[in-house]
Design a protein around this motif. Structure first.
Motif, PDB file in Angstrom:
ATOM      1  N   ASP A 178      16.260   2.195 -18.232  1.00  0.00           N
ATOM      2  CA  ASP A 178      17.107   2.450 -19.402  1.00  0.00           C
ATOM      3  C   ASP A 178      16.954   1.360 -20.459  1.00  0.00           C
ATOM      4  N   TYR A 179      16.982   0.105 -20.016  1.00  0.00           N
ATOM      5  CA  TYR A 179      16.914  -0.991 -20.984  1.00  0.00           C
ATOM      6  C   TYR A 179      15.547  -1.060 -21.658  1.00  0.00           C
ATOM      7  N   SER A 180      14.484  -1.035 -20.859  1.00  0.00           N
ATOM      8  CA  SER A 180      13.145  -1.146 -21.436  1.00  0.00           C
ATOM      9  C   SER A 180      12.800   0.067 -22.295  1.00  0.00           C
ATOM     10  N   SER A 181      13.334   1.245 -21.953  1.00  0.00           N
ATOM     11  CA  SER A 181      13.081   2.428 -22.784  1.00  0.00           C
ATOM     12  C   SER A 181      13.663   2.246 -24.175  1.00  0.00           C
ATOM     13  N   SER A 182      14.860   1.665 -24.254  1.00  0.00           N
ATOM     14  CA  SER A 182      15.490   1.447 -25.559  1.00  0.00           C
ATOM     15  C   SER A 182      14.814   0.325 -26.340  1.00  0.00           C
ATOM     16  N   VAL A 183      14.152  -0.607 -25.632  1.00  0.00           N
ATOM     17  CA  VAL A 183      13.493  -1.731 -26.307  1.00  0.00           C
ATOM     18  C   VAL A 183      12.130  -1.325 -26.860  1.00  0.00           C
ATOM     19  N   TYR A 184      11.321  -0.654 -26.050  1.00  0.00           N
ATOM     20  CA  TYR A 184       9.939  -0.370 -26.427  1.00  0.00           C
ATOM     21  C   TYR A 184       9.755   0.985 -27.110  1.00  0.00           C
ATOM     22  N   PHE A 185      10.765   1.850 -27.033  1.00  0.00           N
ATOM     23  CA  PHE A 185      10.625   3.179 -27.629  1.00  0.00           C
ATOM     24  C   PHE A 185      11.861   3.488 -28.468  1.00  0.00           C
ATOM     25  N   ARG A 186      11.627   4.205 -29.546  1.00  0.00           N
ATOM     26  CA  ARG A 186      12.718   4.574 -30.441  1.00  0.00           C
ATOM     27  C   ARG A 186      12.557   6.043 -30.816  1.00  0.00           C
ATOM     28  N   LEU A 187      13.650   6.785 -30.677  1.00  0.00           N
ATOM     29  CA  LEU A 187      13.628   8.197 -31.036  1.00  0.00           C
ATOM     30  C   LEU A 187      13.861   8.339 -32.537  1.00  0.00           C
ATOM     31  N   ALA A 188      12.949   9.059 -33.194  1.00  0.00           N
ATOM     32  CA  ALA A 188      13.086   9.254 -34.634  1.00  0.00           C
ATOM     33  C   ALA A 188      14.266  10.162 -34.966  1.00  0.00           C
ATOM     34  N   ASP A 189      14.625  11.035 -34.051  1.00  0.00           N
ATOM     35  CA  ASP A 189      15.743  11.959 -34.257  1.00  0.00           C
ATOM     36  C   ASP A 189      16.964  11.423 -33.516  1.00  0.00           C
ATOM     37  N   ASP A 190      17.993  11.023 -34.282  1.00  0.00           N
ATOM     38  CA  ASP A 190      19.200  10.463 -33.673  1.00  0.00           C
ATOM     39  C   ASP A 190      20.040  11.511 -32.956  1.00  0.00           C
ATOM     40  N   ASN A 191      19.692  12.779 -33.116  1.00  0.00           N
ATOM     41  CA  ASN A 191      20.455  13.830 -32.448  1.00  0.00           C
ATOM     42  C   ASN A 191      20.128  13.935 -30.961  1.00  0.00           C
ATOM     43  N   TYR A 192      19.099  13.208 -30.508  1.00  0.00           N
ATOM     44  CA  TYR A 192      18.682  13.263 -29.110  1.00  0.00           C
ATOM     45  C   TYR A 192      18.785  11.877 -28.480  1.00  0.00           C
ATOM     46  N   SER A 193      18.862  11.876 -27.159  1.00  0.00           N
ATOM     47  CA  SER A 193      18.878  10.623 -26.402  1.00  0.00           C
ATOM     48  C   SER A 193      18.127  10.831 -25.093  1.00  0.00           C
ATOM     49  N   PHE A 194      17.632   9.724 -24.516  1.00  0.00           N
ATOM     50  CA  PHE A 194      16.888   9.792 -23.262  1.00  0.00           C
ATOM     51  C   PHE A 194      17.819  10.187 -22.114  1.00  0.00           C
ATOM     52  N   ILE A 195      17.330  11.055 -21.241  1.00  0.00           N
ATOM     53  CA  ILE A 195      18.059  11.370 -20.008  1.00  0.00           C
ATOM     54  C   ILE A 195      17.203  11.069 -18.779  1.00  0.00           C
ATOM     55  N   SER A 196      16.019  10.529 -18.978  1.00  0.00           N
ATOM     56  CA  SER A 196      15.128  10.197 -17.867  1.00  0.00           C
ATOM     57  C   SER A 196      14.381   8.909 -18.206  1.00  0.00           C
ATOM     58  N   PRO A 197      13.792   8.269 -17.211  1.00  0.00           N
ATOM     59  CA  PRO A 197      12.920   7.131 -17.515  1.00  0.00           C
ATOM     60  C   PRO A 197      11.697   7.588 -18.303  1.00  0.00           C
ATOM     61  N   VAL A 198      11.091   6.669 -19.012  1.00  0.00           N
ATOM     62  CA  VAL A 198       9.832   6.938 -19.705  1.00  0.00           C
ATOM     63  C   VAL A 198       8.691   6.669 -18.727  1.00  0.00           C
ATOM     64  N   ILE A 199       7.818   7.662 -18.554  1.00  0.00           N
ATOM     65  CA  ILE A 199       6.680   7.545 -17.642  1.00  0.00           C
ATOM     66  C   ILE A 199       5.398   7.500 -18.461  1.00  0.00           C
ATOM     67  N   GLY A 200       4.571   6.500 -18.195  1.00  0.00           N
ATOM     68  CA  GLY A 200       3.298   6.369 -18.892  1.00  0.00           C
ATOM     69  C   GLY A 200       2.136   6.326 -17.921  1.00  0.00           C
ATOM     70  N   PHE A 201       0.966   6.725 -18.393  1.00  0.00           N
ATOM     71  CA  PHE A 201      -0.239   6.669 -17.564  1.00  0.00           C
ATOM     72  C   PHE A 201      -1.447   6.448 -18.468  1.00  0.00           C
ATOM     73  N   THR A 202      -2.463   5.792 -17.916  1.00  0.00           N
ATOM     74  CA  THR A 202      -3.718   5.547 -18.622  1.00  0.00           C
ATOM     75  C   THR A 202      -4.850   5.559 -17.606  1.00  0.00           C
ATOM     76  N   ALA A 203      -5.974   6.170 -17.981  1.00  0.00           N
ATOM     77  CA  ALA A 203      -7.161   6.203 -17.125  1.00  0.00           C
ATOM     78  C   ALA A 203      -8.154   5.152 -17.609  1.00  0.00           C
ATOM     79  N   TYR A 204      -8.693   4.360 -16.666  1.00  0.00           N
ATOM     80  CA  TYR A 204      -9.644   3.295 -16.994  1.00  0.00           C
ATOM     81  C   TYR A 204     -10.912   3.454 -16.162  1.00  0.00           C
ATOM     82  N   ASP A 205     -11.993   2.919 -16.717  1.00  0.00           N
ATOM     83  CA  ASP A 205     -13.249   2.816 -15.977  1.00  0.00           C
ATOM     84  C   ASP A 205     -13.149   1.588 -15.074  1.00  0.00           C
ATOM     85  N   ALA A 206     -13.121   1.823 -13.754  1.00  0.00           N
ATOM     86  CA  ALA A 206     -12.941   0.734 -12.794  1.00  0.00           C
ATOM     87  C   ALA A 206     -14.248   0.324 -12.137  1.00  0.00           C
ATOM     88  N   THR A 207     -15.374   0.701 -12.740  1.00  0.00           N
ATOM     89  CA  THR A 207     -16.659   0.274 -12.178  1.00  0.00           C
ATOM     90  C   THR A 207     -16.763  -1.243 -12.190  1.00  0.00           C
TER      91      THR A 207
END
Length: 301
Positions: A108-137
């Motif tokens: 909850d805390y980190s979501s409010s720090v690193y992300f901001r909703l442009a529409d004030d009519n909505y709010s987060f109800i879940s954690p923010v999940i991120g993923f990235t694919a890397y070349d691990a060779t």
């Protein structure tokens, strides 16, 4: 002597504190920092196993993990870790012999720090999940990969139904968050409250309308309230009518029995024995018999 030893310790402690409170300006910088932790943690690890990353104290509200898969296995089975499902038969650009998936979960805390909703009519109800694919060779230098995702078979980011309350199910949206700390796109969720995407990386969350900005929901709640009141009144009325009907029926039945008792008391019928049989016999006759005189009868004279 004591002051001479205290100076270097103070300087070291000062730089340690500075490093701990280092301010991360945007999510892109945070992703790069987590990637460096993933590169160090991924050395000598077995493929196909998910490993939790140990992050510094200033990222205590962020959870990160990494898994490495072989390209041949990824092509046949895809990847399904940390709530992110990547379908099979997906090509990487450029080609990578080994692929490292780094996953992030923001509280909850980190979501409010690193992300901001442009529409004030909505709010987060879940954690923010991120993923990235890397070349691990080369584990010393993880490079981002592009995934060729088909729109008919997208990547799914799955959220636990625990975060979804019954009253919010109609207005829930999936949101894709950008690197500039702002929201990019709203979309409908798939079944089981999942977000679908064809992007090779990103951050996603579930949002719901705020109650104060949703007058329609207030009207609906008021309408439901009046419906419940009306149904309650109707139910109580039917119950009272049934009770009154039963009481009236019992009173009438009781009065009828009392009338029967009174009639039995007013006419006393005795009993006589004829042989071995007991038979009723009236003690008296109310109306005495009398012969009526008719002129048509012949006279005895």
């Amino acid at each position: 002597m004591g002051s001479t030893n205290l100076g270097p310790i103070t300087i070291v402690f000062f730089f340690y504190v500075i490093s701990m409170v280092h301010c991360i300006n945007n999510i892109q910088e945070l992703d790069d920092q987590i990637r460096s932790y993933a590169a160090r943690a991924n050395k000598g690890r077995h493929t196909g196993s998910l490993y939790e990353l140990s992050l510094p104290a200033n990222l205590s509200d962020v959870e990160a993990s990494v898994v490495t898969v072989r390209n041949s296995v990824f092509w046949r089975k895809g990847a399904n870790f940390s709530g992110v499902y990547v379908p099979p038969m997906v090509k990487t650009t450029p080609y990578a012999k080994r692929i490292a998936f780094v996953y992030e979960t923001f509280g909850d805390y980190s979501s409010s720090v690193y992300f901001r909703l442009a529409d004030d009519n909505y709010s987060f109800i879940s954690p923010v999940i991120g993923f990235t694919a890397y070349d691990a060779t080369n584990t010393n230098n993880l490079k981002r990969l592009n995934l060729s995702i088909d729109e008919d078979n997208p990547i799914l980011i799955k959220f636990d139904s625990y975060y979804v309350s019954h009253n919010q199910r109609r207005g829930i949206k999936c949101i894709a968050l950008g690197d500039n700390n702002e929201s990019l796109k709203f979309s409908n969720t798939t079944r089981n409250y999942s977000c679908a995407t064809t992007n090779s990386r990103g951050h996603y969350a579930l949002v719901a309308p705020n109650q104060k900005h949703n007058p329609t929901s207030k009207q609906e709640l008021a309408r439901r309230k009046w419906w419940w009141i009306a149904l309650t009144i109707i139910g109580i009325s039917v119950l009272l009518a049934a009770v009154i009907g039963v009481v009236v029926k019992l009173v009438r039945k009781k009065r009828f029995k009392e009338m029967e008792r009174e009639s039995e008391k007013s006419e006393t019928v005795g009993n006589i024995w004829i042989g071995q049989s007991r038979m009723p016999a009236a003690t008296m006759v109310r109306t005495q018999p009398c012969l009526e005189y008719h002129e048509d009868f012949p006279s005895s004279n």
